[in-house]
Design a protein around this motif. Structure first.
Motif, PDB file in Angstrom:
ATOM      1  N   ILE A 459      39.508  64.091  23.880  1.00  0.00           N
ATOM      2  CA  ILE A 459      38.748  62.874  24.165  1.00  0.00           C
ATOM      3  C   ILE A 459      38.978  62.499  25.626  1.00  0.00           C
ATOM      4  O   ILE A 459      40.119  62.265  26.033  1.00  0.00           O
ATOM      5  CB  ILE A 459      39.184  61.712  23.255  1.00  0.00           C
ATOM      6  N   GLU A 460      37.908  62.462  26.404  1.00  0.00           N
ATOM      7  CA  GLU A 460      38.021  62.155  27.825  1.00  0.00           C
ATOM      8  C   GLU A 460      37.522  60.759  28.169  1.00  0.00           C
ATOM      9  O   GLU A 460      38.036  60.128  29.089  1.00  0.00           O
ATOM     10  CB  GLU A 460      37.254  63.203  28.639  1.00  0.00           C
ATOM     11  N   ALA A 461      36.511  60.279  27.458  1.00  0.00           N
ATOM     12  CA  ALA A 461      35.969  58.934  27.696  1.00  0.00           C
ATOM     13  C   ALA A 461      35.692  58.694  29.181  1.00  0.00           C
ATOM     14  O   ALA A 461      36.145  57.708  29.772  1.00  0.00           O
ATOM     15  CB  ALA A 461      36.929  57.870  27.157  1.00  0.00           C
ATOM     16  N   ARG A 462      34.946  59.580  29.774  1.00  0.00           N
ATOM     17  CA  ARG A 462      34.654  59.472  31.201  1.00  0.00           C
ATOM     18  C   ARG A 462      33.876  58.191  31.506  1.00  0.00           C
ATOM     19  O   ARG A 462      32.898  57.864  30.848  1.00  0.00           O
ATOM     20  CB  ARG A 462      33.857  60.686  31.674  1.00  0.00           C
ATOM     21  N   GLY A 463      34.333  57.473  32.516  1.00  0.00           N
ATOM     22  CA  GLY A 463      33.705  56.235  32.915  1.00  0.00           C
ATOM     23  C   GLY A 463      34.325  54.997  32.292  1.00  0.00           C
ATOM     24  O   GLY A 463      33.927  53.878  32.634  1.00  0.00           O
ATOM     25  N   ALA A 464      35.292  55.191  31.399  1.00  0.00           N
ATOM     26  CA  ALA A 464      35.923  54.036  30.761  1.00  0.00           C
ATOM     27  C   ALA A 464      36.857  53.317  31.720  1.00  0.00           C
ATOM     28  O   ALA A 464      37.411  53.906  32.647  1.00  0.00           O
ATOM     29  CB  ALA A 464      36.705  54.485  29.525  1.00  0.00           C
ATOM     30  N   ALA A 465      37.044  52.029  31.486  1.00  0.00           N
ATOM     31  CA  ALA A 465      38.029  51.249  32.240  1.00  0.00           C
ATOM     32  C   ALA A 465      39.428  51.771  31.913  1.00  0.00           C
ATOM     33  O   ALA A 465      39.611  52.537  30.960  1.00  0.00           O
ATOM     34  CB  ALA A 465      37.905  49.778  31.856  1.00  0.00           C
ATOM     35  N   PRO A 466      40.439  51.380  32.706  1.00  0.00           N
ATOM     36  CA  PRO A 466      41.805  51.870  32.450  1.00  0.00           C
ATOM     37  C   PRO A 466      42.256  51.624  31.006  1.00  0.00           C
ATOM     38  O   PRO A 466      42.047  50.539  30.456  1.00  0.00           O
ATOM     39  CB  PRO A 466      42.647  51.060  33.437  1.00  0.00           C
ATOM     40  N   ILE A 467      42.859  52.657  30.412  1.00  0.00           N
ATOM     41  CA  ILE A 467      43.359  52.600  29.036  1.00  0.00           C
ATOM     42  C   ILE A 467      44.862  52.860  29.074  1.00  0.00           C
ATOM     43  O   ILE A 467      45.315  53.839  29.681  1.00  0.00           O
ATOM     44  CB  ILE A 467      42.668  53.653  28.154  1.00  0.00           C
ATOM     45  N   VAL A 468      45.653  52.007  28.432  1.00  0.00           N
ATOM     46  CA  VAL A 468      47.107  52.165  28.418  1.00  0.00           C
ATOM     47  C   VAL A 468      47.528  52.912  27.167  1.00  0.00           C
ATOM     48  O   VAL A 468      47.235  52.481  26.041  1.00  0.00           O
ATOM     49  CB  VAL A 468      47.818  50.802  28.488  1.00  0.00           C
ATOM     50  N   VAL A 469      48.210  54.030  27.362  1.00  0.00           N
ATOM     51  CA  VAL A 469      48.719  54.861  26.273  1.00  0.00           C
ATOM     52  C   VAL A 469      50.235  54.723  26.259  1.00  0.00           C
ATOM     53  O   VAL A 469      50.893  54.972  27.279  1.00  0.00           O
ATOM     54  CB  VAL A 469      48.320  56.337  26.462  1.00  0.00           C
ATOM     55  N   VAL A 470      50.795  54.325  25.127  1.00  0.00           N
ATOM     56  CA  VAL A 470      52.232  54.072  25.029  1.00  0.00           C
ATOM     57  C   VAL A 470      52.890  55.143  24.175  1.00  0.00           C
ATOM     58  O   VAL A 470      52.431  55.440  23.068  1.00  0.00           O
ATOM     59  CB  VAL A 470      52.505  52.682  24.413  1.00  0.00           C
TER      60      VAL A 470
END
Length: 534
Positions: A459-470
Motif C-alpha cells: 500500500i503506497e497511498a501516493r498523494g496522501a498527507a503525512p501518516i504516522v506509523v507506530v
C-alpha cells in the motif's frame, strides 16, 4: 486478527481483568487470527508483493450518492454524553441495488470551546473488536483531554461486528467446545477432532450468516468509513487505528489518498506478507514477549516457573511441561458450567497476558494458583477475557467476525493438516513454547465456505498527507519490522518507534509517544525521521 490463539488482534475484549489489559487485548483481537489474514503464497514482503487495489475516483459514483448524502438521526445512548445512530451502506459496492447493510455509529462531541478540528474515528482492531465499546469505555473518556477538546470522538462497528449486523456462528455451549478443542494433536484421532471443530465452526458461520460472509472484507469496511466521513461533514478522514485497525486505516489511505487527514496506525500490520510468513512472525513475536516475561518472573520471589538462575529456555520448558500435564489431566476451576482448565484454555490465557507487561503480575499469580494449588480459575478468566466470554456463558461475536473478515481478506495459510505438519518445525523453532499451537490454529480458514477475495499487497497511498506509523520493538502480536515495512511502503509514512514491551504504544505510559502523537493530531506535524521513545 485472531481466532483460537493464533495472533492478530487489537483491543477487542471488553471485560478485561484490568483496563490496560483490555486495551491491549482489543488491539490484539485482530491479531490472534492472523492465521487467516494473509495469502497462502510464500512471497516475502517487498517489491514482489502485488499492488494494492487502485485508488477510487475522486467523484462519488451516482449509484452511491444517496449513501453519501444521508442524514444520521442521533440519539442519546450508553454513558452520559454519547450519541448513537445507524448508517446505511451498500451490502455490495459492485451492485448497490442489491440491498443495504446497517452500521452502528457512536460519537461524543468535542468538549472544548470554539470550532473543533473535525471528527476523530477510532478503531481498536480485531477484526471483530467493537469500536463503539472501545469509544464508550476508553477512547471517548480516556484519550488526552486536549485531543477530546478539539475532536468529535467517533466510532463505527465495522460490518459484521457487534452492533453492525453481526456475523453469527456457534452458540455459547458450542463455543465452549470449540475453544477447548486440542490445538496440539498428538495422534490422528486428535487431529481429526481438531479438523472437525474447525469445519463445524466454519460451516455454522456459512449457515447462519450467508448474506454477510461475502461482504465483510477490509476493503468494504474502508469504503464504509468514507461514507461516514462524508456524512459527518469532514473533508478528510482523521483516524487512530490499532493492530488490525492499522490495516483498515492503511487500506482507506490506499483507496482514498486525497481524503487522508491525520492518520495514526499503532501496532502496524504489514499488508505485503503472505499468511505463513505473517504467522511465523507473530509466533516469534510471542516468543520474544515470553522471553521478556520469563526474565522478569525469575527475578521475583515465588515465580512459579523457576527462581533466580533459571534461564528463559528453562522457564519455557517448565511451562510446556505444565501444558502437557493439562493435556492429560485438566484441573478444576470452580466454573459454573463445569469447565476445567485444559491445555488449550491455559495456552490462550498465557498468550492473552503477553499483550501487556501490566498483566505479567496477574499471569504469575494465575500460574502459581494453577501449578501449586491445582486451581485453574485465574487462567480460565484470562482465557475468557480473550474470547470475550461472560459469566453467563455468552460470547460476543468477536471470534466469528474475526474469522469472517480474515478468511475473506486473504487465502488461508494452510489448506489442510499435511501442510501444517510440514510447517511445524519452522513454527517450533520460532517459538518452542507456542509454535505447535499457533501452527495448528492457522488451519481455521482452510474450510471457510466463502472464497477469499484479497491477497498480499503493498500500500503506497501516493498523494496522501503525512501518516504516522507506530511500532513497538518487542510487540508480541505485530512485530516491529511490520511497522518498518508499512512506513516504507506508504509514500507519506512517518515511523515512530517505542523501545519497549507490549502491544501498541499510544496511551500506554510513554510520555514521549503520547506527546508525539498528540502533537500530530492537534497540529498536523508528524514526528521527525527516526524518532524513538522509551
Amino acid at each position: 486478527m485472531h481466532t483460537r490463539p493464533s495472533p492478530r488482534r487489537t483491543s477487542g475484549p471488553r471485560a478485561r481483568a484490568t483496563a490496560r489489559l483490555a486495551a491491549g487485548l482489543l488491539a490484539a483481537a485482530a491479531l490472534l487470527v492472523s492465521a487467516c489474514s494473509s495469502g497462502s503464497s510464500t512471497t516475502p514482503a517487498g517489491d514482489t508483493a502485488d499492488a494494492a487495489p487502485a485508488a477510487l475516483p475522486r467523484a462519488t459514483p451516482s449509484a452511491l450518492s444517496s449513501y453519501y448524502s444521508q442524514r444520521l438521526r442521533w440519539q442519546s445512548c450508553g454513558a452520559s454524553g454519547f450519541q448513537c445512530a445507524t448508517m446505511k451502506a451498500p451490502l455490495d459496492y459492485d451492485n448497490p441495488g442489491a440491498g443495504d447493510v446497517r452500521l452502528a455509529v457512536a460519537r461524543k462531541n468535542a468538549t472544548g470551546k470554539g470550532r473543533p478540528i473535525g471528527s476523530l474515528l477510532v478503531n481498536p482492531g480485531g477484526p471483530g473488536g467493537s469500536a463503539i465499546d472501545y469509544l464508550q469505555s476508553y477512547a471517548g473518556i480516556g484519550y488526552p483531554a486536549n485531543v477530546r477538546a478539539r475532536y468529535d470522538m467517533v466510532a463505527m462497528d465495522p460490518r459484521g461486528v457487534a452492533r453492525s449486523e453481526p456475523v453469527k456462528c456457534l452458540d455459547g455451549r458450542q463455543m465452549d467446545a470449540y475453544t477447548q478443542a486440542d490445538m496440539t494433536p498428538d495422534d490422528q484421532r486428535e487431529q481429526n477432532a481438531l479438523v472437525a471443530a474447525d469445519k463445524e465452526f466454519d460451516e455454522s458461520c456459512g449457515a447462519h450468516s450467508a448474506r454477510l460472509l461475502r461482504h465483510v472484507s477490509t476493503v468494504e469496511a474502508a469504503r464504509d468509513m468514507d461514507i461516514l466521513r462524508a456524512v459527518l461533514g469532514d473533508r478528510r478522514l482523521n483516524y487512530v487505528g490499532a493492530s488490525y485497525g492499522t490495516f483498515l486505516g492503511a487500506t482507506y489511505a490506499g483507496l482514498f489518498p486525497d481524503r487522508v487527514g491525520r492518520l495514526v496506525l499503532d501496532g502496524a500490520m504489514d499488508p505485503s506478507i503472505d499468511a505463513r510468513t505473517l504467522n511465523l512472525d507473530q509466533t516469534a513475536g510471542f516468543e520474544t514477549a515470553f522471553q521478556a516475561f520469563s526474565k522478569d518472573c525469575v527475578r521475583r520471589s515465588g515465580c512459579p516457573l523457576g527462581g533466580k538462575g533459571t534461564t528463559p529456555a528453562q522457564v519455557g520448558d517448565h511451562l510446556k511441561a505444565f501444558f502437557h500435564k493439562l493435556d492429560a489431566h485438566p484441573i478444576p476451576t470452580g466454573d459454573a458450567d463445569g469447565r476445567k482448565l485444559s491445555e488449550p484454555l491455559a495456552t490462550t490465557g498465557v498468550i492473552a497476558a503477553m499483550y501487556d507487561q501490566g498483566a505479567w503480575e496477574q499471569l504469575r499469580e494465575a500460574l502459581a494458583s494453577a501449578m501449586k494449588e491445582n486451581d485453574g480459575a485465574s487462567l480460565l478468566a484470562l482465557s475468557d477475557s480473550y474470547y470475550e466470554r461472560n459469566a453467563s456463558g455468552h460470547y460476543s461475536n468477536l471470534m466469528m467476525a474475526n474469522s469472517a473478515v480474515n478468511c475473506l481478506d486473504l487465502p488461508p495459510a494452510f489448506t489442510g493438516p499435511d501442510q501444517v505438519r510440514q510447517a511445524l518445525p519452522a513454527f517450533e523453532k520460532a517459538s518452542p513454547v507456542f509454535g505447535d499451537a499457533l501452527a495448528w490454529a492457522a488451519l481455521n480458514c482452510a474450510y471457510w465456505p466463502v472464497k477469499a477475495t484479497g491477497k498480499p499487497h503493498r500500500i503506497e497511498a501516493r498523494g496522501a498527507a503525512p501518516i504516522v506509523v507506530v511500532g513497538t520493538t518487542r510487540d508480541p502480536a505485530t512485530p516491529y519490522r511490520w511497522a518498518q515495512s508499512l512506513s516504507r511502503q506508504l509514500s507519506s509514512g512517518h515511523l515512530l518507534t517505542y523501545v519497549g514491551d507490549g502491544h501498541t504504544a499510544y496511551g500506554r505510559g510513554s510520555t514521549c509517544i503520547d506527546t508525539s502523537i498528540n502533537t500530530y493530531l492537534l497540529n498536523g506535524t508528524p514526528p521527525p525521521p527516526g524518532k524513538r521513545c522509551s
